[in-house]
Enzyme design. Structure first.
Site, PDB file in Angstrom:
ATOM      1  N   SER A 150    -118.886  28.787  27.798  1.00 28.93           N
ATOM      2  CA  SER A 150    -118.031  27.847  27.192  1.00 28.93           C
ATOM      3  C   SER A 150    -116.629  27.858  26.864  1.00 28.93           C
ATOM      4  CB  SER A 150    -118.680  27.741  25.633  1.00 28.93           C
ATOM      5  OG  SER A 150    -118.645  26.560  25.039  1.00 28.93           O
ATOM      6  N   ASP A 274    -125.554  18.376  29.298  1.00 29.52           N
ATOM      7  CA  ASP A 274    -124.827  19.085  28.330  1.00 29.52           C
ATOM      8  C   ASP A 274    -124.193  17.919  27.162  1.00 29.52           C
ATOM      9  OD1 ASP A 274    -122.896  20.327  26.595  1.00 29.52           O
ATOM     10  OD2 ASP A 274    -122.474  21.799  28.401  1.00 29.52           O
ATOM     11  N   HIS A 302    -126.254  22.928  26.685  1.00 33.81           N
ATOM     12  CA  HIS A 302    -125.188  23.827  26.509  1.00 33.81           C
ATOM     13  C   HIS A 302    -125.335  25.049  26.306  1.00 33.81           C
ATOM     14  CE1 HIS A 302    -120.751  24.399  25.982  1.00 33.81           C
ATOM     15  NE2 HIS A 302    -121.126  25.043  24.974  1.00 33.81           N
TER      16      HIS A 302
END
Length: 336
Positions: A150, A274, A302
């Site tokens: 991320s 996502d 995600h």
């Protein structure tokens, strides 16, 4: 760079179908694995401005000399995030040395930092790796293989594009990276993502309260009253780090425009569903010839990737296969 034709195909585990359930499973069901079989050694690297970065190093019970896998968390995470601990256990079981890194102000470093991480703060990663070379002869000799998630993955990609490595770095893997930060900000602000945004803001406020900051009552009130991630980045991240505003921070920190500069074999893993990070920038990156391999799975959410064929995360299996090839040589030279 050589291709790897046998990455496992991702199929979501029932009943965790769709990007939202894949994303939420880490929080709803998945427990952070125990690392008691691999006792951790605390590490600390002092930064030039007085802040300190903390990490934990683990060594496998058995295994040949290999690069160390450095795990880098995402927004509001730390070395103890569920996905970080799961990755650490996965790699240690397979004989890889592992370091779980905390970004500036995250986890145990919070009381020792007067400023905080952000998506473009690649200089912190460089300083951390430079500090490791002074503490660990194995890292000086064999290098590191970063695996980032991320926000930390965007930071890693920016670092790779800058080509200034204080340690041998044969390759890297980025998972669910928000390589277009403005697009990611727009996505998280959509009404369907209101609960996600509320959750992230609550975590950011909790982080903010832990930092030993010299701020006025009014400054604290302004940051804590932000009701969107864009507003938080406007009044805190951008202002604190010398950006003209949130959009300037996004523009100058996004990794997408920098990807053509990367010369290290790098694997980008992303999911088409996502809910936080649009897939379009990853699909565009896949069209350009470079040392990047881009895998966009049809599902996975995600930092989810909970697969039907294996209880271990799909992204960990792909990353380990990629790293194994690099460590074996296969004509890929380490960058330094």
């Amino acid at each position: 760079m050589p291709t790897i034709p046998d990455f496992p195909r991702f199929r979501p585990r029932a009943p965790w179908w769709g990007g939202d359930l894949q994303t939420l499973r880490n929080t709803l069901l998945r427990r952070a694995p125990s690392l008691e079989h691999w006792p951790g050694e605390p590490l600390r690297v002092a930064l030039s401005d007085g802040d300190q970065l903390f990490a934990t190093r683990h060594c496998p019970e058995h295994g040949e000399a290999r690069p160390t896998v450095v795990l880098i968390h995402g927004l509001t995470g730390s070395e103890d995030s569920t996905y970080i601990r799961a990755s650490a256990a996965y790699f240690l079981e397979r004989g890889w040395p592992v370091i779980r890194m905390n970004l500036r102000g995250a986890g145990p470093s919070a009381p020792y930092c007067r400023s905080a991480y952000h998506a473009g703060r690649s200089e912190d990663l460089r300083a951390f790796l430079a500090g490791l070379t002074q503490q660990d002869p194995q890292i000086r000799r064999h290098g590191v293989l970063p695996l980032a998630y991320s926000l930390g993955a965007n930071m890693l990609l920016k670092f790779l594009a800058e080509r200034d490595f204080p340690v041998p770095l044969p390759g890297a893997v980025a998972v669910s990276a928000p390589i277009d930060l403005e697009a990611a900000s727009r996505a998280i602000a959509r009404p369907r993502n209101a609960l996600y945004q509320r959750y992230l803001l609550a975590c950011l406020r909790a982080e903010f309260r832990r930092w030993p900051l010299d701020l006025s009552v009014e400054e604290r009130r302004e940051v804590l009253s932000a009701r969107t991630l864009l507003a938080f980045d406007e009044v805190w991240t951008a202002r604190r780090n010398g950006f003209a505003g949130a959009l300037d921070y996004y523009r100058r920190s996004s990794a997408a425009p920098l990807l053509p500069k990367i010369q290290v074999p790098t694997l980008l893993l992303h999911a088409a569903d996502d809910p936080w990070i649009p897939a379009a920038p990853h699909l565009q990156a896949a069209e350009h010839a470079s040392p990047l391999q881009v895998l966009v799975a049809p599902s996975g959410g995600h930092v989810g990737f909970h697969a039907a064929d294996d209880p271990r995360s799909w992204h960990d299996r792909c990353a380990e296969r990629f790293f194994r090839q690099l460590a074996a040589g296969d004509g890929v030279a380490a960058a330094s």
